[in-house]
Each structure stands twice: as structure tokens, then as C-alpha cells.
Motif scaffolding. Structure first.
Motif, PDB file in Angstrom:
ATOM      1  N   ARG A 144       0.933  -0.933   0.091  1.00  0.00           N
ATOM      2  CA  ARG A 144      -0.034   0.040   0.079  1.00  0.00           C
ATOM      3  C   ARG A 144       0.475   1.340  -0.148  1.00  0.00           C
ATOM      4  O   ARG A 144       0.579   1.734  -0.108  1.00  0.00           O
ATOM      5  CB  ARG A 144      -0.762   0.140   1.085  1.00  0.00           C
TER       6      ARG A 144
ATOM      7  N   ARG B 189     -10.409  13.171   4.024  1.00  0.00           N
ATOM      8  CA  ARG B 189     -10.972  13.204   5.516  1.00  0.00           C
ATOM      9  C   ARG B 189      -9.915  14.389   6.327  1.00  0.00           C
ATOM     10  O   ARG B 189      -8.591  14.722   6.489  1.00  0.00           O
ATOM     11  CB  ARG B 189     -10.995  11.927   6.279  1.00  0.00           C
ATOM     12  N   PRO B 190     -11.121  15.296   6.838  1.00  0.00           N
ATOM     13  CA  PRO B 190     -10.465  16.696   7.430  1.00  0.00           C
ATOM     14  C   PRO B 190     -10.034  15.752   9.312  1.00  0.00           C
ATOM     15  O   PRO B 190     -10.472  14.553   8.916  1.00  0.00           O
ATOM     16  CB  PRO B 190     -11.793  17.642   8.117  1.00  0.00           C
ATOM     17  N   SER B 191      -8.715  16.089   9.765  1.00  0.00           N
ATOM     18  CA  SER B 191      -8.038  15.116  10.438  1.00  0.00           C
ATOM     19  C   SER B 191      -8.262  16.748  11.860  1.00  0.00           C
ATOM     20  O   SER B 191      -8.093  17.952  11.672  1.00  0.00           O
ATOM     21  CB  SER B 191      -6.648  14.847   9.920  1.00  0.00           C
ATOM     22  N   GLY B 192      -7.658  16.045  12.738  1.00  0.00           N
ATOM     23  CA  GLY B 192      -8.071  16.720  14.439  1.00  0.00           C
ATOM     24  C   GLY B 192      -9.281  17.630  14.188  1.00  0.00           C
ATOM     25  O   GLY B 192      -9.673  18.666  15.296  1.00  0.00           O
TER      26      GLY B 192
ATOM     27  N   VAL C 115      -6.651   6.188  13.526  1.00  0.00           N
ATOM     28  CA  VAL C 115      -5.688   6.926  12.800  1.00  0.00           C
ATOM     29  C   VAL C 115      -5.835   6.304  11.710  1.00  0.00           C
ATOM     30  O   VAL C 115      -5.678   7.694  10.679  1.00  0.00           O
ATOM     31  CB  VAL C 115      -4.267   5.363  13.794  1.00  0.00           C
ATOM     32  N   LEU C 116      -6.538   5.623  10.652  1.00  0.00           N
ATOM     33  CA  LEU C 116      -6.957   5.646   9.710  1.00  0.00           C
ATOM     34  C   LEU C 116      -7.972   6.035   8.875  1.00  0.00           C
ATOM     35  O   LEU C 116      -8.313   6.881   7.910  1.00  0.00           O
ATOM     36  CB  LEU C 116      -6.846   4.415   8.388  1.00  0.00           C
ATOM     37  N   LYS C 117      -8.178   6.574   9.995  1.00  0.00           N
ATOM     38  CA  LYS C 117      -9.809   7.836  10.072  1.00  0.00           C
ATOM     39  C   LYS C 117     -10.862   7.184   8.875  1.00  0.00           C
ATOM     40  O   LYS C 117     -11.405   7.557   7.982  1.00  0.00           O
ATOM     41  CB  LYS C 117      -9.724   9.065   9.023  1.00  0.00           C
ATOM     42  N   ARG C 118     -11.383   6.124   9.905  1.00  0.00           N
ATOM     43  CA  ARG C 118     -12.216   4.940   9.396  1.00  0.00           C
ATOM     44  C   ARG C 118     -13.406   4.805   9.812  1.00  0.00           C
ATOM     45  O   ARG C 118     -13.317   5.011  11.151  1.00  0.00           O
ATOM     46  CB  ARG C 118     -11.922   4.017   7.953  1.00  0.00           C
ATOM     47  N   GLU C 119     -14.997   4.653   9.276  1.00  0.00           N
ATOM     48  CA  GLU C 119     -15.985   4.442  10.043  1.00  0.00           C
ATOM     49  C   GLU C 119     -15.816   2.789  10.130  1.00  0.00           C
ATOM     50  O   GLU C 119     -17.806   2.537  10.818  1.00  0.00           O
ATOM     51  CB  GLU C 119     -17.153   4.980   9.883  1.00  0.00           C
TER      52      GLU C 119
ATOM     53  N   ALA D  92      -7.002  -1.031   2.989  1.00  0.00           N
ATOM     54  CA  ALA D  92      -8.447   0.261   2.332  1.00  0.00           C
ATOM     55  C   ALA D  92      -7.225   1.004   2.440  1.00  0.00           C
ATOM     56  O   ALA D  92      -7.432   1.945   1.584  1.00  0.00           O
ATOM     57  CB  ALA D  92      -9.223   0.802   3.602  1.00  0.00           C
ATOM     58  N   GLY D  93      -7.012   1.511   3.790  1.00  0.00           N
ATOM     59  CA  GLY D  93      -5.563   2.514   3.271  1.00  0.00           C
ATOM     60  C   GLY D  93      -5.784   3.914   4.695  1.00  0.00           C
ATOM     61  O   GLY D  93      -6.927   3.847   4.710  1.00  0.00           O
ATOM     62  N   PHE D  94      -4.648   4.647   4.328  1.00  0.00           N
ATOM     63  CA  PHE D  94      -5.508   6.070   4.457  1.00  0.00           C
ATOM     64  C   PHE D  94      -5.919   7.418   3.567  1.00  0.00           C
ATOM     65  O   PHE D  94      -5.583   7.020   2.680  1.00  0.00           O
ATOM     66  CB  PHE D  94      -3.994   6.907   5.844  1.00  0.00           C
TER      67      PHE D  94
ATOM     68  N   ASN E 276     -19.102  13.526   9.499  1.00  0.00           N
ATOM     69  CA  ASN E 276     -18.416  12.197   9.710  1.00  0.00           C
ATOM     70  C   ASN E 276     -18.844  11.581   9.838  1.00  0.00           C
ATOM     71  O   ASN E 276     -19.902  10.206   8.836  1.00  0.00           O
ATOM     72  CB  ASN E 276     -17.319  11.998  10.050  1.00  0.00           C
ATOM     73  N   ALA E 277     -19.960  10.964  10.794  1.00  0.00           N
ATOM     74  CA  ALA E 277     -21.130  10.085  11.629  1.00  0.00           C
ATOM     75  C   ALA E 277     -22.226   9.734  10.979  1.00  0.00           C
ATOM     76  O   ALA E 277     -23.103   9.192  10.222  1.00  0.00           O
ATOM     77  CB  ALA E 277     -21.162  10.684  13.408  1.00  0.00           C
TER      78      ALA E 277
END
Lengths: 179, 177
Positions: free
Chosen positions: A73, B149-152, A172-176, B143-145, B161-162
Motif C-alpha cells: 500500500r 477526510r479532515p483530521s483533528g 488512526v486511518l480515519k475510517r468508520e 483500505a489505507g489512509f 462524518n458520522a
């Protein structure tokens, strides 16, 4: 220790050094898998089959897969060099430190299986689990009985830590979603 | 996500090997889970091997088909359900009049070996959590990063997001097709 155990230790040391020295990331991951497998066999040899199974499944299996997935990846730097450049002063300092530790610590270590090891110095505690396990829990594997019955609350915390690891990966990977 | 599946190479050797090995690893993982009390192994080791079986399938037949076959609700159920069951068994012992996870109460109340409480925790608690987390780690890392998506950002944007949560897996599946 038998000849087999000595050659196993040499194999583990060789793979550990190779993991550090190889330049190519893919080679490092493969050699690291071999290192974990060697450790798993060594644990079996030291009569710790529960630990050996965990090391073989997690260390050699899952970690290798996850690391392979990670370089798939991300990017894998191409290089012609076979091994990393060795920083001689650092090797000398670290090597001297390890050698010092070995000469200081190793002579004081007890032989494998010796009855004078500190584990046996408190037989009231250590023998309690071995003699009472079947009577009290009905389980033949003392490791499992300590894990899930005598130290059940610790294991509950451990299971929640695994749960938290899964959730924090999502964070960490910002997924839901997991899948 | 269009460059997603270029990590997958269809290999006859790997697919055949996994087809042969997978039933055995699954059986071995389940055996280890169910026999943790009387043989080496237990929930942690058995759950890992059951999880690894799914990982092997994903490596051989592609991550995306495996992801579509395995629903998110299944994995969430495994991971969260395991923790809930483990805690419920512990609290059940309090209900029987003992302490948290005090399996000797089984002997006093139901006259069965404490072993069954221990096995319940291993099989219905630990192994579910571990297998679920191993599979989830694999799929989330695959799936990776996604940096868009906005962070923090807390508050409103996290609520946004929810809100778009249920739509996102559908959108991803559409992209990959």
C-alpha cells in the motif's frame, strides 16, 4: 542444551542480524518471518507450547502479512545495494555494551530446568497452581487455568486491549467501518 | 481508490495452495479454541488462526471480493460482541453471588465444573475478539489512509462524518467495481 538447540539459536541470531542488514524491505520482511518461526521452535523446545503457538501465529503469520500489505500500500524503494551501510563506531559501541552485559549477566543465569532457579524458590505459590489446578477448575492445562480463571480479570483487560487496538486503527486511518 | 487492486496478482499456485490449506487451518484454529482447557492453545491462539484463514483467502482471491463477502456488521459483531459476552459472563458470576469472573460459583450453584465458565470465556469471548480484530486490522490497513477526510477537527465536522458513515461503504464498493 542439545546440538539442535544451539543451531536453532545460531539460526535466530543470523536471521536477526540479516533483518538489520538487508537493504530491501521485502527481504527484511521475509527474513523477519523466518526469525519468528525460529523463535516459535525455540519456545517449543523450552516447553512453552502456548507461547510458541502465539509466536508462530502472530509473529510469523499475521505480522508478516500485515507488513507485506503495508509495503504493497506504500512505496518500496528500489535499490541495487544488497545491504545497509554499516556505521562502524556505532557497531563498536553497541557491540562493546552487549559484550559487557553478556559477561556480567550470563554467568549468573541458571541452567534450563535447574531446580535452584528463583521460580522454585517460592514453592508455596508455584506449586499451588500446578497441584490445585485440576481440583479447583477441572482444566488440565495449567496455563489456561491461570489465564482465564485465577487471573481472569487481567485477561478481561487484555481482551479489551485487543478490542481497543482494532478501534484505534479505525481512528488512526480515519475510517468508520472495519470491512 | 482506483489504483486499489494493482497490489493483487492472480496466481494459480497461491490459489490452489490456499484452497487446500484453508479447511485445515480453520479446523485447527477451532480445535485450538475449543481444546484450550486440556491442550496447549486457547482463545488467543485459536482466534488468531481462524482470523489468518480469512487473511489467506483475501491474499489468494483478492482483498476486495473477500471484503464484499464479509460484512462490516459481522466484524463489528465479533469484536464488540466478544467484549460484551466476556463482561456478561463476569457479571453473571456476580449475579450468582460471587465476585467478578469467580467461576467457582458455577460449582456451588449449578454443580458443574468451573471449567465450563472458563471455556465459555475462551470460546465466546477471547476468540471472537481476537479473530475479529485480526481480520479488521487487515481490511482497515488494506483500505489505507484517505487524506481527503479532515483530521483533528472535532464537533460539527465529526458529526458530519458520522452522518455520512452509512453511505461511505456503499460508495467505496461502487468505486472499486
Amino acid at each position: 542444551m542439545s546440538l539442535f538447540a544451539y543451531s536453532l539459536v545460531i539460526f535466530i541470531l543470523a536471521t536477526a542480524v540479516a533483518t538489520v542488514l538487508f537493504r530491501d524491505v521485502l527481504s527484511v520482511i521475509i527474513v523477519f518471518g523466518a526469525y519468528s518461526l525460529g523463535m516459535a521452535i525455540l519456545y517449543t523446545f523450552l516447553l512453552a507450547p502456548d507461547v510458541a503457538m502465539t509466536e508462530a501465529a502472530i509473529g510469523a503469520g499475521v505480522t508478516t502479512l500485515l507488513l507485506l500489505l503495508t509495503i504493497a500500500r506504500t512505496t518500496r524503494p528500489t535499490t541495487d545495494a544488497l545491504r545497509e551501510r554499516i556505521h562502524v563506531p556505532a557497531v563498536v559501541v553497541v557491540g562493546a555494551f552487549v559484550l559487557l552485559l553478556c559477561t556480567a549477566v550470563l554467568p549468573d543465569m541458571y541452567p534450563v530446568g535447574s531446580t535452584s532457579t528463583p521460580v522454585w524458590s517460592n514453592p508455596d505459590v508455584t506449586q499451588h497452581y500446578i497441584t490445585e489446578t485440576y481440583e479447583q477448575t477441572g482444566v488440565e492445562n495449567a496455563v489456561t487455568s491461570v489465564l482465564a480463571a485465577y487471573r481472569g480479570f487481567d485477561t478481561f483487560g487484555e481482551a479489551v486491549v485487543v478490542f481497543a487496538a482494532g478501534v484505534s486503527t479505525l481512528l488512526v486511518l480515519k475510517r468508520e467501518v472495519f470491512a | 481508490m482506483s489504483d486499489y487492486d494493482d497490489t493483487y496478482t492472480e496466481s494459480q499456485v497461491i490459489m490452489t495452495a490456499v484452497k487446500i490449506i484453508a479447511p485445515f487451518t480453520l479446523t485447527y484454529g477451532l480445535f485450538m479454541t475449543f481444546h484450550g482447557g486440556d491442550a496447549p492453545g486457547g482463545g488467543f491462539q485459536g482466534g488468531t488462526i481462524v482470523g489468518v484463514t480469512v487473511l489467506m483467502l483475501a491474499f489468494a482471491f483478492g482483498i476486495e471480493p473477500t471484503r464484499q463477502w464479509l460484512k462490516n456488521s459481522v466484524l463489528t459483531g465479533l469484536v464488540a460482541g466478544g467484549v460484551v459476552i466476556f463482561g456478561a459472563i463476569g457479571l453473571g458470576m456476580i449475579a450468582l453471588g460471587g465476585d467478578f469472573l469467580e467461576f467457582t460459583m458455577l460449582k456451588e450453584v449449578f454443580h458443574i465444573k468451573p471449567k465450563w465458565g472458563l471455556e465459555a470465556v475462551e470460546i465466546a469471548g477471547i476468540s471472537l475478539i481476537v479473530s475479529g480484530v485480526i481480520i479488521s486490522l487487515f481490511f482497515t490497513m488494506a483500505a489505507g489512509f484517505s487524506p481527503e477526510r479532515p483530521s483533528g477537527t472535532g464537533g460539527i465536522s465529526s458529526a458530519d462524518n458520522a452522518a455520512e458513515g452509512p453511505d461511505s461503504p456503499v460508495a467505496e464498493v461502487g468505486d472499486d467495481d
